[in-house]
Design a protein around this motif. Sequence first.
Motif, mmCIF file in Angstrom:
data_model
loop_
_atom_site.group_PDB
_atom_site.id
_atom_site.type_symbol
_atom_site.label_atom_id
_atom_site.label_comp_id
_atom_site.label_asym_id
_atom_site.label_seq_id
_atom_site.Cartn_x
_atom_site.Cartn_y
_atom_site.Cartn_z
ATOM 1 N N GLN A 110 9.258 -5.616 5.262
ATOM 2 C CA GLN A 110 7.935 -5.042 4.153
ATOM 3 C C GLN A 110 6.696 -5.489 4.617
ATOM 4 O OE1 GLN A 110 10.072 -8.091 1.672
ATOM 5 N NE2 GLN A 110 10.107 -6.690 -0.048
ATOM 6 N N ARG A 111 5.719 -6.404 5.026
ATOM 7 C CA ARG A 111 4.730 -6.736 5.242
ATOM 8 C C ARG A 111 3.482 -5.108 6.572
ATOM 9 N NH1 ARG A 111 3.503 -11.369 10.178
ATOM 10 N NH2 ARG A 111 3.242 -10.128 11.267
ATOM 11 N N LEU A 122 10.113 -3.048 -1.302
ATOM 12 C CA LEU A 122 8.573 -4.015 -1.611
ATOM 13 C C LEU A 122 8.897 -4.797 -2.391
ATOM 14 C CD1 LEU A 122 5.214 -1.741 -1.244
ATOM 15 C CD2 LEU A 122 6.668 -2.584 1.264
ATOM 16 N N TYR A 168 -3.723 -7.136 4.056
ATOM 17 C CA TYR A 168 -2.605 -7.759 3.004
ATOM 18 C C TYR A 168 -1.355 -7.936 3.152
ATOM 19 C CZ TYR A 168 -6.823 -6.515 0.567
ATOM 20 O OH TYR A 168 -8.660 -6.353 0.341
ATOM 21 N N TYR A 169 -1.374 -9.371 2.271
ATOM 22 C CA TYR A 169 0.118 -9.688 2.675
ATOM 23 C C TYR A 169 0.801 -9.791 0.890
ATOM 24 C CZ TYR A 169 -0.409 -10.295 7.472
ATOM 25 O OH TYR A 169 -0.741 -10.583 8.415
ATOM 26 N N LYS A 170 2.051 -8.531 1.169
ATOM 27 C CA LYS A 170 1.697 -8.815 -0.687
ATOM 28 C C LYS A 170 3.717 -9.666 -0.374
ATOM 29 C CE LYS A 170 4.634 -5.275 -3.329
ATOM 30 N NZ LYS A 170 3.687 -4.832 -4.164
ATOM 31 N N GLU A 227 8.352 1.490 -2.905
ATOM 32 C CA GLU A 227 8.532 0.391 -3.874
ATOM 33 C C GLU A 227 9.462 -0.499 -4.359
ATOM 34 O OE1 GLU A 227 6.867 0.811 -8.490
ATOM 35 O OE2 GLU A 227 6.891 2.314 -7.611
ATOM 36 N N HIS A 258 -1.636 0.359 3.515
ATOM 37 C CA HIS A 258 -2.780 0.315 3.200
ATOM 38 C C HIS A 258 -4.250 1.058 3.954
ATOM 39 C CE1 HIS A 258 -2.866 -2.415 -0.102
ATOM 40 N NE2 HIS A 258 -2.130 -2.941 0.393
ATOM 41 N N THR A 300 3.543 -2.436 4.483
ATOM 42 C CA THR A 300 1.562 -2.697 3.572
ATOM 43 C C THR A 300 0.826 -2.360 3.782
ATOM 44 O OG1 THR A 300 3.642 -4.525 2.215
ATOM 45 C CG2 THR A 300 1.046 -4.529 1.725
ATOM 46 N N GLU A 301 0.785 -3.010 5.369
ATOM 47 C CA GLU A 301 0.031 -2.621 6.590
ATOM 48 C C GLU A 301 -0.856 -1.658 6.248
ATOM 49 O OE1 GLU A 301 -0.467 -4.985 9.637
ATOM 50 O OE2 GLU A 301 -0.106 -7.010 8.230
#
Length: 287
Positions: A156-157, A125, A173-175, A122, A164, A160-161
Amino acid sequence: MRPQLSIGVYLNSPALPQSLEQILASHERYAMTVVESTQDFFQLIQQHKQQLDCLILQDSSELPAIIEWLHSQATLLPAILVESEPHTTRPPDFTFLYHTGEVWATLADLEQVDNLIANAIEGFLNLSPSCQIPRETAPPDPTRDLTTQNFLMLQQRRLTEKLHERLGYLGVYYKRNPQAYLRNLPPQEQHELIEALRLEYRAIILSYFTDETALNHRIDNFVNAAFFADVSVAQIVEIHMELMDEFAKQLKLEGRNEEVLLDYRLTLIDTIAHLCEMYRRSIPRES
């Protein structure tokens, strides 16, 4: 099966990796790789840094050199730093060692390593692309800084993927962190980011009509940096036009025809197409 999180571990105390492995073994969602020397750790990073989801490192006399090496490799990853004793390496005015998203823990805290990993991810990110990184010995290097920013945003991308997918979400989604948007940065950081983008775009132009196999990867890195900083197409065009003016003046001084610069409209079109695709894919799909 949903993907496991890949954890890289380098702990100096011989008993620690074994006990940590037993703790993580109860969680099927983790795959742990343990190394036993700094050289093995460097090799692990060089070969697998794009796949690692979190590092667990012990606070020891070796740790500052390891962190400095990671910085020299433009490599930022989620990290848990384990104290053998309170404040082994940290001075009284300490704020952070690796990056501002790092998580510090005691040996007793490793019993709750699941929570530590979640907190480390966390924090990672939420890092800004222009986050502060301590470098006490290395001189400023804009190219390295941009490489670090690109690696951070790609990680990070990717992470995140992966999260998810693990959690069963549909779509890609791209954070993005609004605090990292160009317009929300302090003036000095805005200038530094634009200058870093300008240097990278200049390198793309100079290599665009060569056989450089890494060109597409370079354009992707540039576009990723622009996307996560919410840089507009108009600002990309402005960077392009400024560089064309610069090159035109140089060609004129050399007595050469400036019309060759018209071919570089393809570079701009290619870059904008990549950026527009990033924005298109960032829109959540309807389920």
